[in-house]
Design a protein around this motif. Structure first.
Motif, PDB file in Angstrom:
ATOM      1  N   VAL A  75       1.064  -1.149  -0.179  1.00  0.00           N
ATOM      2  CA  VAL A  75      -0.143   0.166   0.097  1.00  0.00           C
ATOM      3  C   VAL A  75       0.435   1.026  -0.115  1.00  0.00           C
ATOM      4  N   LEU A  76       2.174   1.577   0.584  1.00  0.00           N
ATOM      5  CA  LEU A  76       2.948   2.207   1.126  1.00  0.00           C
ATOM      6  C   LEU A  76       3.278   2.654  -0.215  1.00  0.00           C
ATOM      7  N   ALA A  77       3.739   1.095  -1.252  1.00  0.00           N
ATOM      8  CA  ALA A  77       4.628   1.451  -2.379  1.00  0.00           C
ATOM      9  C   ALA A  77       3.485   2.315  -3.716  1.00  0.00           C
ATOM     10  N   LEU A  78       2.157   2.949  -3.236  1.00  0.00           N
ATOM     11  CA  LEU A  78       1.324   3.550  -4.307  1.00  0.00           C
ATOM     12  C   LEU A  78       1.885   4.848  -3.813  1.00  0.00           C
ATOM     13  N   MET A  79       2.508   5.086  -3.152  1.00  0.00           N
ATOM     14  CA  MET A  79       2.794   6.218  -2.772  1.00  0.00           C
ATOM     15  C   MET A  79       4.048   6.770  -3.840  1.00  0.00           C
ATOM     16  N   MET A  80       4.292   5.728  -3.962  1.00  0.00           N
ATOM     17  CA  MET A  80       5.486   6.546  -5.090  1.00  0.00           C
ATOM     18  C   MET A  80       5.384   6.424  -6.244  1.00  0.00           C
ATOM     19  N   ILE A  81       3.747   5.903  -6.763  1.00  0.00           N
ATOM     20  CA  ILE A  81       3.864   6.177  -8.456  1.00  0.00           C
ATOM     21  C   ILE A  81       3.103   7.362  -8.445  1.00  0.00           C
ATOM     22  N   PRO A  82       4.216   8.278  -9.704  1.00  0.00           N
ATOM     23  CA  PRO A  82       2.867   9.599  -9.774  1.00  0.00           C
ATOM     24  C   PRO A  82       1.256   9.284  -9.932  1.00  0.00           C
ATOM     25  N   SER A  83       1.149  10.417  -9.564  1.00  0.00           N
ATOM     26  CA  SER A  83      -0.946  10.009 -10.142  1.00  0.00           C
ATOM     27  C   SER A  83      -1.607  10.353 -11.295  1.00  0.00           C
ATOM     28  N   MET A  84       0.224  11.119 -12.098  1.00  0.00           N
ATOM     29  CA  MET A  84       0.169  10.920 -14.302  1.00  0.00           C
ATOM     30  C   MET A  84      -0.364   9.752 -14.557  1.00  0.00           C
ATOM     31  N   LEU A  85       0.365   9.263 -14.200  1.00  0.00           N
ATOM     32  CA  LEU A  85       0.654   7.663 -13.821  1.00  0.00           C
ATOM     33  C   LEU A  85      -0.893   6.466 -14.318  1.00  0.00           C
ATOM     34  N   MET A  86      -1.461   6.568 -13.166  1.00  0.00           N
ATOM     35  CA  MET A  86      -2.709   6.265 -13.083  1.00  0.00           C
ATOM     36  C   MET A  86      -3.940   6.723 -13.659  1.00  0.00           C
ATOM     37  N   LEU A  87      -4.473   7.666 -13.892  1.00  0.00           N
ATOM     38  CA  LEU A  87      -4.987   8.119 -14.844  1.00  0.00           C
ATOM     39  C   LEU A  87      -5.792   7.504 -16.235  1.00  0.00           C
ATOM     40  N   ILE A  88      -5.128   7.019 -16.902  1.00  0.00           N
ATOM     41  CA  ILE A  88      -5.811   6.450 -18.357  1.00  0.00           C
ATOM     42  C   ILE A  88      -6.132   4.800 -17.518  1.00  0.00           C
ATOM     43  N   PRO A  89      -5.896   3.299 -16.243  1.00  0.00           N
ATOM     44  CA  PRO A  89      -6.172   3.044 -16.331  1.00  0.00           C
ATOM     45  C   PRO A  89      -7.766   3.077 -14.812  1.00  0.00           C
ATOM     46  N   GLN A  90      -7.507   4.286 -14.239  1.00  0.00           N
ATOM     47  CA  GLN A  90      -8.748   4.683 -13.636  1.00  0.00           C
ATOM     48  C   GLN A  90      -9.814   4.886 -14.757  1.00  0.00           C
ATOM     49  N   TYR A  91      -9.355   5.597 -15.572  1.00  0.00           N
ATOM     50  CA  TYR A  91     -10.469   5.961 -16.825  1.00  0.00           C
ATOM     51  C   TYR A  91     -11.181   5.024 -17.615  1.00  0.00           C
ATOM     52  N   ILE A  92     -10.362   3.197 -17.481  1.00  0.00           N
ATOM     53  CA  ILE A  92     -10.945   2.976 -18.819  1.00  0.00           C
ATOM     54  C   ILE A  92     -11.793   2.328 -17.123  1.00  0.00           C
ATOM     55  N   LEU A  93     -11.286   1.606 -16.740  1.00  0.00           N
ATOM     56  CA  LEU A  93     -12.158   1.289 -15.032  1.00  0.00           C
ATOM     57  C   LEU A  93     -13.268   1.737 -14.611  1.00  0.00           C
ATOM     58  N   LEU A  94     -13.472   2.884 -14.989  1.00  0.00           N
ATOM     59  CA  LEU A  94     -14.902   4.298 -14.677  1.00  0.00           C
ATOM     60  C   LEU A  94     -15.500   4.306 -16.403  1.00  0.00           C
ATOM     61  N   ARG A  95     -14.700   3.583 -16.785  1.00  0.00           N
ATOM     62  CA  ARG A  95     -15.824   3.775 -18.236  1.00  0.00           C
ATOM     63  C   ARG A  95     -15.827   1.465 -17.871  1.00  0.00           C
ATOM     64  N   ASP A  96     -15.085   1.074 -18.246  1.00  0.00           N
ATOM     65  CA  ASP A  96     -16.214  -0.604 -17.871  1.00  0.00           C
ATOM     66  C   ASP A  96     -16.821  -0.356 -17.421  1.00  0.00           C
ATOM     67  N   LEU A  97     -17.006   0.621 -16.295  1.00  0.00           N
ATOM     68  CA  LEU A  97     -18.411   0.443 -15.127  1.00  0.00           C
ATOM     69  C   LEU A  97     -19.370   1.099 -15.215  1.00  0.00           C
ATOM     70  N   LYS A  98     -19.139   1.931 -16.394  1.00  0.00           N
ATOM     71  CA  LYS A  98     -20.592   2.976 -16.680  1.00  0.00           C
ATOM     72  C   LYS A  98     -20.763   3.893 -16.029  1.00  0.00           C
ATOM     73  N   LEU A  99     -18.853   4.304 -15.375  1.00  0.00           N
ATOM     74  CA  LEU A  99     -19.136   5.859 -14.065  1.00  0.00           C
ATOM     75  C   LEU A  99     -18.590   7.225 -14.917  1.00  0.00           C
ATOM     76  N   LEU A 100     -18.781   6.705 -16.118  1.00  0.00           N
ATOM     77  CA  LEU A 100     -18.370   8.650 -16.785  1.00  0.00           C
ATOM     78  C   LEU A 100     -19.316   8.965 -16.505  1.00  0.00           C
ATOM     79  N   ASP A 101     -19.399  10.658 -16.602  1.00  0.00           N
ATOM     80  CA  ASP A 101     -20.098  11.801 -16.090  1.00  0.00           C
ATOM     81  C   ASP A 101     -21.189  11.198 -15.029  1.00  0.00           C
ATOM     82  N   SER A 102     -20.654  11.056 -13.553  1.00  0.00           N
ATOM     83  CA  SER A 102     -21.138  10.946 -13.118  1.00  0.00           C
ATOM     84  C   SER A 102     -20.729  11.486 -11.864  1.00  0.00           C
ATOM     85  N   PHE A 103     -21.386  11.690 -10.594  1.00  0.00           N
ATOM     86  CA  PHE A 103     -20.861  12.166  -9.144  1.00  0.00           C
ATOM     87  C   PHE A 103     -19.803  10.818  -8.828  1.00  0.00           C
ATOM     88  N   VAL A 104     -20.616   9.872  -8.926  1.00  0.00           N
ATOM     89  CA  VAL A 104     -19.857   8.338  -8.373  1.00  0.00           C
ATOM     90  C   VAL A 104     -18.445   8.488  -9.158  1.00  0.00           C
TER      91      VAL A 104
END
Length: 277
Positions: free
Chosen positions: A110-139
């Motif tokens: 968990v602490l190792a996640l602090m070493m990863i720049p947040s910019m590198l997580m944007l695309i995986p997070q976007y793809i995950l939210l897209r697959d969950l159909k949560l884009l354009d939502s507060f959730v």
């Protein structure tokens, strides 16, 4: 030791340097406040001077335009901070007070996640939210913030949970408390200053964030204050500096008020962290 400290405090050169730094820190905010009462003619012809006359309608225009975005940011911030504190405090308590296999390995991961720049997580997070159909939502926006703040919050809270006396929890178990009751009734009240500190730091990041809402949302009705303010300032054919700077003040005002209301809790949390460290 006291003599050296008195010499440092009454050093005129050091005092002058501190005054200059204070002025450089607060003058941009003061300049923004003054400019928010000017029209364009005053902005160009009386750039450094006081507004005369004062244009209060700048605040009326700014507030009416960005009020929907303020509501969106408030909803996102409240729910994000609530779930950040809930999930991270439960996780930190688990790592600090419970015993289970590979606990330290999981915690270090968990602490190792602090070493990863947040910019590198944007695309995986976007793809995950897209697959969950949560884009354009507060959730979707809230989930991104809650997930992104876990590592830091767990790291801060675990240290405080670990420093709490074992005798308190042993006495609670003798009285019949389970782990959830011990967490809620004993551990959590003792780290209220830390919760306040984590909440303020998280709020500052969430309120001023521009990139994550820009990626997740395309619906203007879901825009946060950072996106809404940009849309407001770009809605004029000619840049109107008065309403634009008034919008900046209206945007920053909730954070300033909240900080002064929670300043004691924030400083207490920082001081406690310094002592325990």
């Amino acid at each position: 030791m006291n003599t050296r400290r008195k010499r440092t405090i009454h050093n005129p050169i050091l005092n002058i340097i501190l005054i200059i730094l204070v002025v450089l820190t607060f003058y941009p905010l003061f300049f923004t406040f003054l400019t928010s009462f000017k029209d364009n003619n005053q902005f160009y012809m009386n750039f450094w001077g006081l507004p005369n006359p004062v244009h209060l309608e700048n605040y009326r225009d700014a507030f009416s335009a960005i009020m929907p975005y303020l509501k969106n940011s408030l909803i996102i911030a409240v729910f994000s901070i609530f779930f950040i504190l809930l999930t991270s405090s439960l996780s930190a308590y688990t790592f600090a007070r419970l015993r289970f296999p590979f606990k330290e390995t999981i915690y270090l991961t968990v602490l190792a996640l602090m070493m990863i720049p947040s910019m590198l997580m944007l695309i995986p997070q976007y793809i995950l939210l897209r697959d969950l159909k949560l884009l354009d939502s507060f959730v979707g926006i809230i989930i991104g913030y809650v997930a992104g703040k876990q590592a830091f919050s767990i790291f801060v809270m675990r240290a405080f949970f670990s420093s709490q006396p074992d005798e308190l929890f042993e006495a609670a178990r003798i009285d019949g408390c389970n782990e959830i009751q011990a967490y809620y009734r004993i551990a959590l009240p003792l780290i209220k200053p830390v919760l306040g500190t984590v909440a303020i730091i998280s709020l500052l990041d969430i309120w001023s964030d521009y990139l994550w809402p820009l990626i997740v949302t395309t619906d203007p009705s879901k825009f946060t204050i950072s996106l809404g303010l940009l849309r407001f300032t770009g809605s004029f054919r000619v840049t109107l500096y008065g309403p634009q700077f008034a919008g900046y003040i209206v945007t920053a005002l909730p954070l300033i008020v909240l900080f002064f209301l929670l300043m004691n809790s924030f400083m207490e949390g920082l001081t406690a962290g310094a002592i325990k460290a």
